[in-house]
Design an enzyme around this catalytic site. Structure first.
Site, mmCIF file in Angstrom:
data_model
loop_
_atom_site.group_PDB
_atom_site.id
_atom_site.type_symbol
_atom_site.label_atom_id
_atom_site.label_comp_id
_atom_site.label_asym_id
_atom_site.label_seq_id
_atom_site.Cartn_x
_atom_site.Cartn_y
_atom_site.Cartn_z
ATOM 1 N N LYS A 94 48.205 42.732 23.940
ATOM 2 C CA LYS A 94 48.465 41.715 24.954
ATOM 3 C C LYS A 94 49.151 40.520 24.295
ATOM 4 C CE LYS A 94 46.094 38.939 28.481
ATOM 5 N NZ LYS A 94 44.814 38.651 29.156
ATOM 6 N N SER B 115 44.739 38.966 33.971
ATOM 7 C CA SER B 115 45.961 38.615 33.282
ATOM 8 C C SER B 115 46.444 39.689 32.305
ATOM 9 C CB SER B 115 45.742 37.302 32.506
ATOM 10 O OG SER B 115 44.727 37.454 31.532
ATOM 11 N N SER C 76 40.048 39.412 33.856
ATOM 12 C CA SER C 76 41.414 39.762 33.449
ATOM 13 C C SER C 76 41.573 41.126 32.798
ATOM 14 C CB SER C 76 41.968 38.690 32.508
ATOM 15 O OG SER C 76 42.255 37.513 33.215
#
Length: 468
Positions: A82, A157, A181
């Site tokens: 990420k 996210s 997330s």
């Protein structure tokens, strides 16, 4: 072996085949790169490919493989990072124009451990501006698309990571979870995602409210357990990392659930709005646990007030980022993020601390409930995947920033630090994924993985793949 087989092979199987020399790290890495190059132009899961690094490390891993020298349990296995994870010499933008030139000088702890285990980094995955919301788009990297329906969002996210795993671009990806997330995009993309107990995987973020957790995003529960073994354990750089060494999660996966008492809740005592298809699908999935020998009971659990506390805490975190850390970059930030942060300016420091006081009896209620129950089941998200370009589903009133209303089931367990996973529960009439959340007592990460694996055995989801 065909490249299609490689795209959908679990990380644990890749690792086994590399160790017995029936599969080359170069072969599997090139298959992943080819898959990314084929699909990602339409999906936007990767914001920073690291193919040169991946190829170099795959060649090194193959040379070591031929000598019988294996670095660790993920030797030669590709993974995605990420874009909130640091990798030295690479940009870490956290999805923000304000970080457009931010080059990392060291590793995040989770990446350091993946590297030591021999994993091969494919590149950075997309996240919204400062990873602030449960959807994935940003000014710097644009819109990320849900592979099940490209007019929808993959959630956030950790949306790019979820898309990469769901489409066979990588078997493993890292995620962070401050209010859902990992679990939200896992639900929206039809994969497995685990938010461990707080501190189980150390982090170096300024985790002001202790809400943020690192965790694995995978297609199988075994892969998540393997990643947990690699990444868990104390780190003195993280003041709140748990001191216990990483358990042998994989060894405990197949223990039975016989005799366990599992609660089902459709509302946690406060959720008023939920999509009927989500509710029906998750109720049916929860009933499957009776087939595993568990007793399924109505939870009767009331966590009223917890999401409002989570919201105000989230606003305070965003205010610290927007008006202090990035005060000279406000014009470069997502306007909805700035609106979220502005709401915190109306709250005094005393009110902020009083939220901590108000959270304490709610947490005691949860602890007491877990004294009589082993696990809790809820929907992961209250709605189907959100249409791209919207903060809220069409049947929710407009709001300047509040995306959390449609994800009420996740944030309480960030506040209270419980391990929580999303497992694929089924598909809607329109073929959109729906997730079931499995929550355990604090530090019972192995139990959540065990329950997830048991459900995976009787309701396997590996054959449910998004259309090409």
């Amino acid at each position: 072996m065909t490249t299609t087989q490689l795209h959908w092979m679990d990380a644990a199987e890749i690792a086994r085949r590399i160790r017995d020399k029936s599969l080359s790290p170069v072969e599997v890495t090139e298959a992943c790169i080819a898959r990314i190059e084929k699909l990602d132009g339409a999906l936007n899961a990767f914001c920073l490919p690291m193919f040169d690094i991946a190829r170099r490390k795959a060649r090194e891993a193959e040379e070591e493989q031929m000598r019988g020298d294996f670095r660790g349990p993920l030797h030669g296995v590709p993974y995605a990072l990420k874009d909130s994870d640091d990798y030295p010499g690479q940009l870490t933008t956290v999805g923000s124009l304000s970080n457009a030139c931010n080059v990392a000088t060291g590793y995040s702890p989770i990446i350091e451990r993946m590297e030591k285990a021999g994993a091969i980094p494919l590149g950075k995955t997309t996240t919204p501006d400062m990873a602030w919301m449960g959807l994935t788009w940003s000014k710097i990297h644009g819109m990320t698309h849900n592979p099940w329906d490209r007019s929808r969002n993959p959630g956030g996210s950790s949306g790019g990571s979820a898309v990469a795993v769901a489409t066979g671009m990588t078997p493993l990806a890292t995620g962070t979870d401050g209010a859902g997330s990992i679990r939200i995009p896992a639900s929206f993309c039809g994969i497995y995602g685990l938010k461990p107990s707080h501190g189980r995987i150390p982090l170096l973020l300024p985790n002001t409210n202790h809400h943020t957790h690192y965790g694995p995003m995978t297609r199988s529960v075994e892969d998540a357990a393997l990643m947990m073994e690699v990444c868990s354990g104390p780190d003195d750089r993280d003041l709140y990392s748990l001191e216990d060494p990483a358990p042998r999660y994989v060894e405990h996966l197949d223990k039975p659930l016989t005799g366990m008492r599992i609660g089902w809740s459709a509302d946690l005592g406060f959720v008023e709005k939920i999509d009927p298809e989500v509710l029906a699908t998750c109720e049916a999935a929860a009933r499957r646990f009776e087939e595993l020998g568990a007793e399924l009971v109505p939870a009767g659990l009331d966590l009223s007030g917890s999401m409002e506390i989570a919201k105000r805490n989230w606003q305070a975190i965003m205010a610290a980022i927007v008006f202090h850390k990035l005060a000279d970059q406000v014009d470069n930030l997502d306007p909805a993020l700035v609106a979220c942060a502005r709401g915190a300016l109306e709250q005094t420091s005393g009110e902020f601390l009083f939220d901590k006081v108000k959270a304490f009896p709610i947490y005691q209620r949860l602890v007491g409930w877990f004294g009589d129950h082993d696990l809790l089941l809820t929907p992961t998200v209250a709605c189907l995947p959100v249409t791209n370009g919207r903060l809220r589903p069409e049947d929710y009133p407009e709001h300047a920033w509040d995306w959390m209303e449609w994800a009420p089931f996740s944030s309480p367990f960030n506040v209270f630090h419980n391990p929580a996973a999303s497992v694929p529960a089924g598909l809607s009439r329109d073929g959109l994924p729906i997730g079931l959340q499995i929550v355990g007592p604090r530090h019972a990460d192995a139990l959540v993985l065990q329950a997830s694996r048991a459900y995976e055995r009787i309701a396997p989801w590996s054959g449910q793949r998004p259309p090409e």
